[in-house]
Write a protein that holds these residues in place. Structure first.
Motif, PDB file in Angstrom:
ATOM      1  N   GLY A 176       2.950  -2.430  -3.427  1.00 32.59           N
ATOM      2  CA  GLY A 176       2.809  -1.324  -2.507  1.00 32.59           C
ATOM      3  C   GLY A 176       1.778  -0.349  -3.031  1.00 32.59           C
ATOM      4  N   MET A 177       1.748   0.869  -2.461  1.00 36.29           N
ATOM      5  CA  MET A 177       0.770   1.863  -2.894  1.00 36.29           C
ATOM      6  C   MET A 177       1.004   2.276  -4.345  1.00 36.29           C
ATOM      7  SD  MET A 177      -1.922   3.456  -2.182  1.00 36.29           S
ATOM      8  CE  MET A 177      -2.058   3.014  -0.450  1.00 36.29           C
ATOM      9  N   ALA A 178       2.255   2.293  -4.776  1.00 38.71           N
ATOM     10  CA  ALA A 178       2.553   2.703  -6.155  1.00 38.71           C
ATOM     11  C   ALA A 178       1.865   1.788  -7.162  1.00 38.71           C
ATOM     12  CB  ALA A 178       4.064   2.714  -6.389  1.00 38.71           C
ATOM     13  N   ARG A 207       4.302  10.069  -7.498  1.00 38.59           N
ATOM     14  CA  ARG A 207       5.422  10.248  -6.561  1.00 38.59           C
ATOM     15  C   ARG A 207       4.946  10.110  -5.115  1.00 38.59           C
ATOM     16  NH1 ARG A 207       7.470  14.024 -10.512  1.00 38.59           N
ATOM     17  NH2 ARG A 207       6.136  15.670  -9.665  1.00 38.59           N
ATOM     18  N   MET A 208       3.760  10.613  -4.840  1.00 35.66           N
ATOM     19  CA  MET A 208       3.190  10.547  -3.496  1.00 35.66           C
ATOM     20  C   MET A 208       2.977   9.102  -3.052  1.00 35.66           C
ATOM     21  SD  MET A 208      -0.337  12.383  -2.319  1.00 35.66           S
ATOM     22  CE  MET A 208       0.155  13.888  -3.165  1.00 35.66           C
ATOM     23  N   ALA A 209       2.661   8.234  -4.017  1.00 36.18           N
ATOM     24  CA  ALA A 209       2.348   6.840  -3.689  1.00 36.18           C
ATOM     25  C   ALA A 209       3.568   6.072  -3.221  1.00 36.18           C
ATOM     26  CB  ALA A 209       1.724   6.153  -4.906  1.00 36.18           C
ATOM     27  N   GLY A 210       4.761   6.463  -3.641  1.00 37.41           N
ATOM     28  CA  GLY A 210       5.965   5.764  -3.210  1.00 37.41           C
ATOM     29  C   GLY A 210       6.016   4.365  -3.761  1.00 37.41           C
ATOM     30  N   GLY A 211       6.667   3.458  -3.029  1.00 32.12           N
ATOM     31  CA  GLY A 211       6.820   2.101  -3.542  1.00 32.12           C
ATOM     32  C   GLY A 211       6.986   1.040  -2.492  1.00 32.12           C
ATOM     33  N   ALA A 212       6.514   1.279  -1.265  1.00 29.34           N
ATOM     34  CA  ALA A 212       6.708   0.304  -0.196  1.00 29.34           C
ATOM     35  C   ALA A 212       5.915  -0.968  -0.459  1.00 29.34           C
ATOM     36  CB  ALA A 212       6.278   0.908   1.145  1.00 29.34           C
ATOM     37  N   LYS A 227     -10.414  -6.626  -5.929  1.00 34.77           N
ATOM     38  CA  LYS A 227      -9.073  -7.166  -5.710  1.00 34.77           C
ATOM     39  C   LYS A 227      -8.781  -7.169  -4.219  1.00 34.77           C
ATOM     40  CE  LYS A 227      -4.452  -7.073  -5.167  1.00 34.77           C
ATOM     41  NZ  LYS A 227      -3.654  -6.553  -4.048  1.00 34.77           N
ATOM     42  N   ILE A 228      -8.357  -8.323  -3.699  1.00 34.26           N
ATOM     43  CA  ILE A 228      -8.131  -8.481  -2.271  1.00 34.26           C
ATOM     44  C   ILE A 228      -6.657  -8.805  -2.039  1.00 34.26           C
ATOM     45  CG2 ILE A 228      -8.950  -9.574  -0.164  1.00 34.26           C
ATOM     46  CD1 ILE A 228     -11.352 -10.609  -1.829  1.00 34.26           C
ATOM     47  N   GLY A 229      -5.982  -7.965  -1.280  1.00 37.09           N
ATOM     48  CA  GLY A 229      -4.549  -8.123  -1.043  1.00 37.09           C
ATOM     49  C   GLY A 229      -4.223  -9.148   0.025  1.00 37.09           C
TER      50      GLY A 229
END
Length: 373
Positions: free
Chosen positions: A218-220, A205-210, A15-17
């Motif tokens: 985001g990372m989440a 929770r560490m991944a957050g949601g940016a 998967k490429i963002g």
């Protein structure tokens, strides 16, 4: 550990963002795309089949439309995607051509994977393309999709494709080196986490949601994708996509990025589809006794354990199964419609025909059609 885990990998989803594929101006970065395609070609040379899940269509189309920032309305997004998809595929074609490889575009909506027949058709198409040595490039069909049938983001799509394509590994290429214990963009003391054995609440929770200016995930969403792939028995690697040779380095066992281990007891393909691809149309609340036998004993849900039913669904509809605390703990396909279950709630199985005048079976959700989450 990495070399041993990756030794038997024969099919990979990459998967490429959007942030990986585009430059600072939002245009497609052909240098990066060329580098990634070099690695994909090297994998093909080693006998590894590759399925690409690619973002970047809307970002590519945005620059063509002259938009200075991310499209905000659905028509703008769809117009950008319509233009961008052709540019994106042309970029992959040009980058693969020197290696003698061909690409094929596969556009999906969540409805395509929610229907079991269409899911199997999509899998057959991908299998056939791979059999001919062609690289499938999969993306959400943004030109027609609306919120009700969106996957949400391509991170989620990549996890579902990993199941659909029966891949052994999911690689997510992003714009940072992996999962950190804090946001490295704002915290200089943030530390990379090289290994995640299990995606726990703390990890989520560490991944957050940016989210980024050109992407939706985001990372989440990447951690959520890794969790879904793990339930399918596939590890996930989160890698810095703009780093040249990153895919090959990772496949050779180098300690790069973050490795998410697969679950010890994975779901079979059909139950993974049921748990993560179907969209529930209703909710069944059960008592504590029913919850215990479903969670701990792997039994079917009987009408006697049903407390309440909500939603709009017919027989065969996907439903959330919740405890008295309101939290979902399982998901399944109902053997009866919402109106039928409402009449049967709290009754014994032997009373089904007496209440309805007919019966399909003794259970509300059969254990073969039920997944504990």
């Amino acid at each position: 550990m990495r070399k041993k885990l990756l030794k038997g990998v024969k099919r990979v989803v990459v998967k490429i963002g959007s942030r990986v594929l585009t430059d600072d101006d939002g245009a497609l970065d052909m240098t990066v795309i060329g580098s990634i395609c070099n690695d994909i070609a090297a994998l093909r040379g080693q006998g590894v089949q590759v399925v690409v899940v690619s973002s970047g269509a809307i970002a590519a189309g945005r620059s063509e439309l002259g938009l200075l920032e991310k499209p905000k309305t659905i028509p703008q997004k769809q117009a950008a995607a319509a233009i961008g998809q052709t540019r994106l595929m042309r970029a992959y074609e040009e980058a693969m051509k020197p290696h003698g490889l061909k690409v094929a575009q596969v556009l999906l909506t969540s409805e395509d994977l929610a229907s079991r027949q269409r899911f199997l058709n999509a899998r057959a198409t991908v299998d056939t393309l791979l059999g001919f040595g062609i690289i499938p490039v999969i993306n959400e069909n943004d030109t027609v999709v609306v919120d009700e049938i969106k996957f949400g983001d391509n991170d989620n799509l990549s996890a579902l494709v990993t199941n659909m394509a029966e891949a052994d590994l999911l690689m997510i290429l992003t714009d940072i080196e992996g999962l950190y214990d804090a946001d490295p963009r704002t915290d200089p003391a943030a530390q990379l986490i090289p290994l995640v054995r299990s995606v726990t609440r703390d990890i989520e929770r560490m991944a957050g949601g940016a989210v980024s200016a050109v992407g939706t995930g985001g990372m989440a969403t990447k951690v959520a994708a890794a969790k879904k792939a793990a339930r399918n028995g596939a590890p996930t690697m989160l890698l810095l996509g703009k780093q040249a040779g990153i895919i090959i380095n990772a496949m050779e066992g180098s300690e790069v990025g973050t490795l998410f281990l697969p679950a010890a007891a994975g779901l079979n393909r059909r139950k993974h589809w049921l748990a993560y691809t179907l969209k529930p149309a209703g909710r069944i609340t059960v008592d504590d006794g029913a919850r215990e036998v479903l969670q701990k004993k792997g039994r079917s849900l009987l009408p006697s354990g049903v407390v309440q039913v909500e939603g709009r669904f017919d027989r065969g509809g996907c439903v959330r199964i919740c405890g008295l605390d309101g939290k979902e703990f399982a998901r399944g396909l109902a053997d009866y419609s919402v109106t039928e279950i409402a009449k049967l709630a709290g009754r014994k199985s032997k009373e089904i025909e007496e209440v309805l005048g007919y019966r399909y079976g003794d259970v509300i959700v059969h254990r073969d059609n039920l997944v504990v989450l």
